[in-house]
Design a protein around this motif. Structure first.
Motif, PDB file in Angstrom:
ATOM      1  N   GLY A  72     -36.724 -51.344 -54.595  1.00 46.89           N
ATOM      2  CA  GLY A  72     -35.706 -50.307 -54.815  1.00 46.89           C
ATOM      3  C   GLY A  72     -34.450 -50.815 -55.309  1.00 46.89           C
ATOM      4  O   GLY A  72     -33.788 -50.177 -56.079  1.00 46.89           O
ATOM      5  N   GLU A  84     -31.749 -49.319 -58.324  1.00 44.63           N
ATOM      6  CA  GLU A  84     -30.340 -48.955 -58.169  1.00 44.63           C
ATOM      7  C   GLU A  84     -29.604 -49.740 -58.802  1.00 44.63           C
ATOM      8  O   GLU A  84     -28.277 -49.428 -59.244  1.00 44.63           O
ATOM      9  CB  GLU A  84     -30.154 -49.210 -56.607  1.00 44.63           C
ATOM     10  CG  GLU A  84     -30.773 -48.236 -55.690  1.00 44.63           C
ATOM     11  CD  GLU A  84     -30.167 -48.225 -54.448  1.00 44.63           C
ATOM     12  OE1 GLU A  84     -29.118 -48.482 -54.159  1.00 44.63           O
ATOM     13  OE2 GLU A  84     -31.010 -47.491 -53.456  1.00 44.63           O
ATOM     14  N   GLU A  92     -27.216 -46.834 -51.818  1.00 44.65           N
ATOM     15  CA  GLU A  92     -26.532 -47.699 -50.938  1.00 44.65           C
ATOM     16  C   GLU A  92     -26.654 -49.211 -51.139  1.00 44.65           C
ATOM     17  O   GLU A  92     -25.842 -49.969 -50.930  1.00 44.65           O
ATOM     18  CB  GLU A  92     -26.827 -47.278 -49.483  1.00 44.65           C
ATOM     19  CG  GLU A  92     -26.334 -45.937 -49.127  1.00 44.65           C
ATOM     20  CD  GLU A  92     -27.146 -44.643 -49.677  1.00 44.65           C
ATOM     21  OE1 GLU A  92     -28.270 -44.875 -50.166  1.00 44.65           O
ATOM     22  OE2 GLU A  92     -26.941 -43.476 -49.281  1.00 44.65           O
ATOM     23  N   ILE A  93     -28.104 -49.745 -51.455  1.00 46.78           N
ATOM     24  CA  ILE A  93     -28.300 -50.985 -51.809  1.00 46.78           C
ATOM     25  C   ILE A  93     -27.209 -51.491 -52.844  1.00 46.78           C
ATOM     26  O   ILE A  93     -26.751 -52.358 -52.810  1.00 46.78           O
ATOM     27  CB  ILE A  93     -29.704 -51.133 -52.267  1.00 46.78           C
ATOM     28  CG1 ILE A  93     -30.772 -50.620 -51.386  1.00 46.78           C
ATOM     29  CG2 ILE A  93     -29.801 -52.559 -52.575  1.00 46.78           C
ATOM     30  CD1 ILE A  93     -32.254 -50.741 -51.748  1.00 46.78           C
ATOM     31  N   PHE A 141     -26.331 -44.305 -42.932  1.00 48.47           N
ATOM     32  CA  PHE A 141     -26.764 -44.709 -44.453  1.00 48.47           C
ATOM     33  C   PHE A 141     -26.660 -46.221 -44.501  1.00 48.47           C
ATOM     34  O   PHE A 141     -27.324 -46.834 -45.417  1.00 48.47           O
ATOM     35  CB  PHE A 141     -26.001 -43.996 -45.500  1.00 48.47           C
ATOM     36  CG  PHE A 141     -25.976 -42.548 -45.482  1.00 48.47           C
ATOM     37  CD1 PHE A 141     -26.749 -41.729 -44.784  1.00 48.47           C
ATOM     38  CD2 PHE A 141     -24.830 -41.872 -46.258  1.00 48.47           C
ATOM     39  CE1 PHE A 141     -26.726 -40.224 -45.124  1.00 48.47           C
ATOM     40  CE2 PHE A 141     -24.670 -40.460 -46.296  1.00 48.47           C
ATOM     41  CZ  PHE A 141     -25.717 -39.685 -45.707  1.00 48.47           C
ATOM     42  N   CYS A 199     -29.926 -47.816 -45.097  1.00 46.69           N
ATOM     43  CA  CYS A 199     -30.394 -47.896 -46.588  1.00 46.69           C
ATOM     44  C   CYS A 199     -30.052 -49.191 -47.285  1.00 46.69           C
ATOM     45  O   CYS A 199     -30.614 -49.689 -48.072  1.00 46.69           O
ATOM     46  CB  CYS A 199     -29.962 -46.686 -47.424  1.00 46.69           C
ATOM     47  SG  CYS A 199     -30.559 -45.317 -46.674  1.00 46.69           S
ATOM     48  N   MET A 200     -28.859 -49.705 -46.578  1.00 45.17           N
ATOM     49  CA  MET A 200     -28.246 -51.111 -47.316  1.00 45.17           C
ATOM     50  C   MET A 200     -28.515 -52.321 -46.256  1.00 45.17           C
ATOM     51  O   MET A 200     -27.768 -53.342 -46.296  1.00 45.17           O
ATOM     52  CB  MET A 200     -26.812 -50.961 -47.597  1.00 45.17           C
ATOM     53  CG  MET A 200     -25.928 -50.403 -46.484  1.00 45.17           C
ATOM     54  SD  MET A 200     -24.180 -50.751 -46.762  1.00 45.17           S
ATOM     55  CE  MET A 200     -23.948 -49.290 -48.119  1.00 45.17           C
ATOM     56  N   GLN A 255     -29.574 -37.373 -38.259  1.00 51.84           N
ATOM     57  CA  GLN A 255     -29.303 -38.386 -39.595  1.00 51.84           C
ATOM     58  C   GLN A 255     -27.977 -38.480 -40.045  1.00 51.84           C
ATOM     59  O   GLN A 255     -27.860 -39.323 -41.012  1.00 51.84           O
ATOM     60  CB  GLN A 255     -30.262 -38.117 -40.543  1.00 51.84           C
ATOM     61  CG  GLN A 255     -31.823 -38.333 -40.134  1.00 51.84           C
ATOM     62  CD  GLN A 255     -32.853 -38.088 -41.314  1.00 51.84           C
ATOM     63  OE1 GLN A 255     -32.420 -37.541 -42.178  1.00 51.84           O
ATOM     64  NE2 GLN A 255     -33.775 -38.597 -41.318  1.00 51.84           N
TER      65      GLN A 255
END
Lengths: 327, 337
Positions: free
Chosen positions: A153, A157, B63-64, B89, B92-93, B130
C-alpha cells in the motif's frame, strides 16, 4: 548499444561494481565460516543498478535503500570500514552496532538509514524530496525498492503523492523476479510491476536492462535531470537478478536452472569487464591490478572490523531518543 | 493574558512556531482548504492564508504517506506538524510511526533524528466506533515516541510549542470535547482559559495538580481530568478530599508528582477514557505495585472505558466511558477501604 564513456568514468564505475561484488562475496564466505553474525541479504548480481543510478549523484542528493542495502550504500560513499564494522556489530559501525546488515547508512553522505520494511522507504522518500524542494535546493531523492514492494500500500500512497506534488524523486524498482522466494509472476499480473503502474499515477516510466551499468546510468541521467528541473518523479524498473538467495542459507531451490544460467550469463560485472577490454578502454593487466587493490583493501578492512571494539552492553540503553549526536 | 479555546491555543502555537522557524510546516488531509474547516476541528484554519500552500500542505487521504513524509522531511531537517483528523487513523500509519519514526534514531546509532508532531484528535463523541477511540496506551509501549495529552488552553499552547521544538517524534492527543472550537460538539466541556501573551513552553514529564486533596489521589488525563475534578468537587460535601493530577504527558510520565501525592493520601485511582485492558492506568498501577506498594493503604483503582468498541447510541456510549458518577463511586470505595 550504450555509448562507452571516457576511461576514468568507465573504470570508476567498474571499480565500484567490483568493490560491491567483492564485499558481498567476502561477507558470504565469512557468514559460511560462522564468523559473520546476524542475517544477510546480499546484492551481488545487482551491482549495475546501484552504480549506474548513484554514480553521478551529488553528495547532497539522498538515496533510500532496502534490506539489501550494501551496494547502494557503498556506491553513495558510506565508508567500507563503517559498513564492515556494522556487519560485525562493532561500535565503529555506521550505526554503532545498533542497526546491523539491514539498516546501514550514513546520512552525512546522503545515504538514509536502510529500511527493512518492504515498501517502508517509499513515503519517506517523498518526505525527503519535499524537503529538498521546500529548502529551495535542486537536490533529489533516489528511492530503491524491490519488485515485491510494488504490491505494498505504501507504494501506491507514495507514488500518487509524488506525482501530484511533482516531487524531485526517482523511484527505482530493482526487479530481480522474486519477492523473497516467491516469483513475482504469482503475485502481480503485470509484466513490468512498477513501470506498468506509472501511468496509473501519471508518472513517466522506463524499463531498463538493470545488468547494464551504462544503460542504467543513462536512464538515471534522464530521471534525475527531470527531478532536478522540477518536472517531477520518474519510475525506473531495472531488470536484474540476484546471484545469491534472498537471505542467508537460501539455496534458491525455487529458481529454474535455465533461468539462472540465462541470467548468470548476463552477469553485470563480467559483461562490463569484457566490454572494457573489447573496446580497448583498459588492459587486462590494469584491470587485474585494480581488482587486486580492491580485494586487498576489503581483506584489510575485514581484519580491522573483526578486531575492533564491541559496543558496551549498556550502550543499548542510549539513543532511544536523540542525544544530540551529529552525522 | 488572552482568553481562548484549546483549538485556538493550538493554532497560535503552530502559527508562532511557523513564524519563528522556516522549517516548521503543516500537513494533513483538509488541513486548510479555502471554505473548509481547517482540519476536522478548526485548529489549522487560516494558516494557509498566512503561510501559503508550500507550508500548509493538503494531502491525499493517505496516512502512510502523511507519516512517511514526516519521517523523511524530519530526518532531513524539517519540523513537520501533521493533522490526522481522527486519532483512529493512526492505525493506518502504524508502520511509519512504530517501525520508522520511533526506531530511526536508535537504528542509526543516534545519528539520525526525527522531529515530527502527529496530532491525533481522540475521544468518544457520538460518532461510532471508528471515530472515537482514545489510543494513548498503544503508543506508550513504543520506545522512541513521546506521548502528550494537553487538556487546557495554557497547556495546549505551551506543550504544542514544546512538541514542535522537540527533536523526536511526538504524538499529541487532543480531545474532541475539549477543543472549544467553533465546530460545536454535543457535551463539549467549556475549556476557554487564560493564555499568556508572552512566549512560554511546557516541559514534558511534568504533571499538573488540578486540585489538592488529602484522602484519594486521582490521576486523570484529557476529558477525564475534568470529570475527576467535577467528582472531587462533589465529594467534598461527603467529606472525601481528592487530589486530582493531570499527567499532561504519558511519555515521559511524571511518577514523582503522583508518588508524592500517594505518600500523603495512601490511595490511588487512575481514570482514562482508553479501555481497561492494557491501558496506561495499568502501567501506573504496575509502577506502584513494583516500587511504592508500602505507600498504599488500599488497592489501586482503575476507572476506564469498558473493554468494548465505542458504541454509537448516547445511552450506551455514556455507559462505556467513565462518568463522574463512576469516579465518585470508586473514590468512595477507596476512601472507605
Amino acid at each position: 548499444m550504450t555509448k562507452m564513456p571516457e576511461k576514468e568514468r568507465a573504470v570508476g564505475m567498474y571499480r565500484r561494481m567490483y568493490q560491491i561484488r567483492q564485499y558481498e562475496e567476502t561477507i558470504y564466505y565469512l557468514f559460511l565460516e560462522g564468523i559473520m553474525p546476524g542475517t544477510i541479504h546480499q546484492s551481488h548480481g545487482q551491482e549495475a543498478c546501484a552504480v549506474g543510478m548513484i554514480y553521478d549523484l551529488r553528495k547532497e542528493d539522498y538515496i533510500l535503500t532496502t534490506h539489501r542495502p550494501a551496494g547502494h550504500d557503498l556506491a553513495k560513499g558510506v565508508s567500507l570500514r563503517s559498513m564492515l564494522c556494522e556487519m560485525f556489530g562493532k561500535s565503529e559501525g555506521c550505526c554503532k552496532g545498533k542497526g546491523g546488515a539491514m539498516h546501514t547508512g550514513d546520512l552525512s553522505v546522503g545515504a538514509v538509514t536502510a529500511n527493512a520494511i518492504v515498501g517502508g522507504n517509499l513515503p519517506i522518500a517523498a518526505g525527503v524530496a519535499l524537503r529538498c524542494r521546500m529548502m529551495k535546493t535542486d537536490n533529489v531523492a533516489v528511492c530503491f525498492f524491490g519488485d515485491g514492494a510494488s504490491n505494498e500500500g505504501a507504494f501506491h500512497e507514495a507514488l500518487n503523492a509524488a506525482a501530484v506534488w511533482k516531487l524531485p524523486v526517482v523511484y527505482v524498482c530493482e526487479n530481480n523476479l522474486y519477492s523473497a522466494t516467491t516469483s513475482i509472476r504469482l503475485t502481480c499480473s503485470l509484466e513490468h510491476v512498477a513501470a506498468d503502474r506509472g501511468s496509473a499515477y501519471g508518472i513517466p516510466s522506463e524499463v531498463v536492462d538493470g545488468n547494464d551499468v551504462l544503460a542504467v546510468n543513462e536512464a538515471a541521467a534522464r530521471a534525475v535531470g527531470r527531478a532536478r528541473n522540477g518536472e517531477g518523479p520518474t519510475i525506473l524498473e531495472l531488470k536484474t537478478y540476484r546471484i545469491g538467495g534472498h537471505s542467508r542459507n537460501d539455496a534458491c531451490g525455487y529458481r529454474p536452472e535455465e533461468e539462472e544460467q540465462e541470467w548468470f550469463a548476463k552477469d553485470p560485472i563480467h559483461t562490463f569487464r569484457k566490454r572494457l577490454l573489447d573496446e580497448g578502454v583498459i588492459t587486462e593487466e590494469e584491470l587485474v591490478k585494480i581488482e587486486e587493490e580492491i580485494t586487498e583493501e576489503i581483506d584489510a578492512e575485514v581484519e580491522y572490523a573483526k578486531n575492533s571494539k564491541d559496543p558496551a552492553p549498556e550502550s543499548a540503553l542510549r539513543d532511544v531518543y536523540w542525544e544530540g549526536g551529529t552525522l | 493574558m488572552a482568553e481562548m479555546s484549546v483549538a485556538d491555543a493550538l493554532k497560535l502555537a503552530i502559527q508562532e512556531e511557523m513564524r519563528r522557524d522556516e522549517t516548521v510546516f503543516c500537513l494533513g488531509e483538509d488541513v486548510d482548504i479555502k471554505g473548509g474547516m481547517g482540519g476536522a476541528f478548526t485548529v489549522t484554519k487560516g494558516l494557509l492564508d498566512e503561510f501559503g500552500p508550500e507550508r500548509v500542505i493538503n494531502t491525499p487521504i493517505a496516512e502512510i504517506l502523511i507519516a512517511g513524509v514526516c519521517v523523511g522531511a524530519g530526518m532531513t531537517g524539517m519540523r513537520p506538524v501533521a493533522d490526522l483528523q481522527y486519532g483512529d487513523f493512526l492505525f493506518c500509519m502504524m508502520d511509519q510511526l512504530v517501525n520508522q519514526a520511533a526506531k530511526m534514531c536508535y537504528m542509526s546509532g543516534g545519528k539520525v533524528h526525527i522531529p515530527m508532531v502527529m496530532r491525533a484528535p481522540c475521544g468518544a463523541t457520538n460518532r461510532g466506533a471508528q471515530h472515537a477511540q482514545s489510543l494513548e496506551s498503544y503508543f506508550i509501549h513504543v520506545p522512541g515516541l513521546k506521548v502528550i495529552c494537553p487538556s487546557t488552553p495554557y497547556d495546549a499552547k505551551g506543550m504544542m510549542k514544546q512538541a514542535i521544538r522537540d527533536d523526536n517524534p511526538v504524538l499529541v492527543f487532543e480531545h474532541k470535547l475539549l477543543y472549544g472550537s467553533s465546530r460545536k460538539e454535543k457535551d463539549a466541556v467549556r475549556t476557554s482559559g487564560e493564555v499568556p501573551k508572552e512566549e512560554y513552553t511546557i516541559e514534558f514529564g511534568k504533571a499538573a495538580v488540578r486540585k489538592e486533596g488529602t484522602d484519594v489521589t486521582i490521576v486523570a488525563n484529557l476529558l477525564m481530568s475534568y470529570r475527576a475534578q467535577e467528582a472531587a468537587k462533589a465529594l467534598e460535601s461527603e467529606g472525601i478530599s481528592c487530589e486530582v493530577i493531570d499527567p499532561r504527558s504519558l511519555v515521559p510520565f511524571d511518577y514523582e508528582t503522583v508518588e508524592r501525592s500517594v505518600k500523603k493520601t495512601g490511595r490511588l485511582m487512575v481514570v482514562h477514557e482508553d479501555t481497561y485492558n492494557g491501558g496506561w492506568g495499568a502501567q501506573v498501577a504496575a509502577h506502584f505495585a513494583e516500587y511504592c506498594i508500602f505507600d498504599l493503604d488500599a488497592p489501586v483503582k482503575i476507572v476506564a472505558a469498558y473493554d468494548t468498541p465505542i458504541p454509537f447510541a448516547a445511552p450506551m456510549e455514556n455507559f462505556v466511558i467513565p462518568s463522574v458518577d463512576r469516579i465518585k463511586e470508586a473514590a468512595r470505595e477507596l476512601a472507605a477501604f
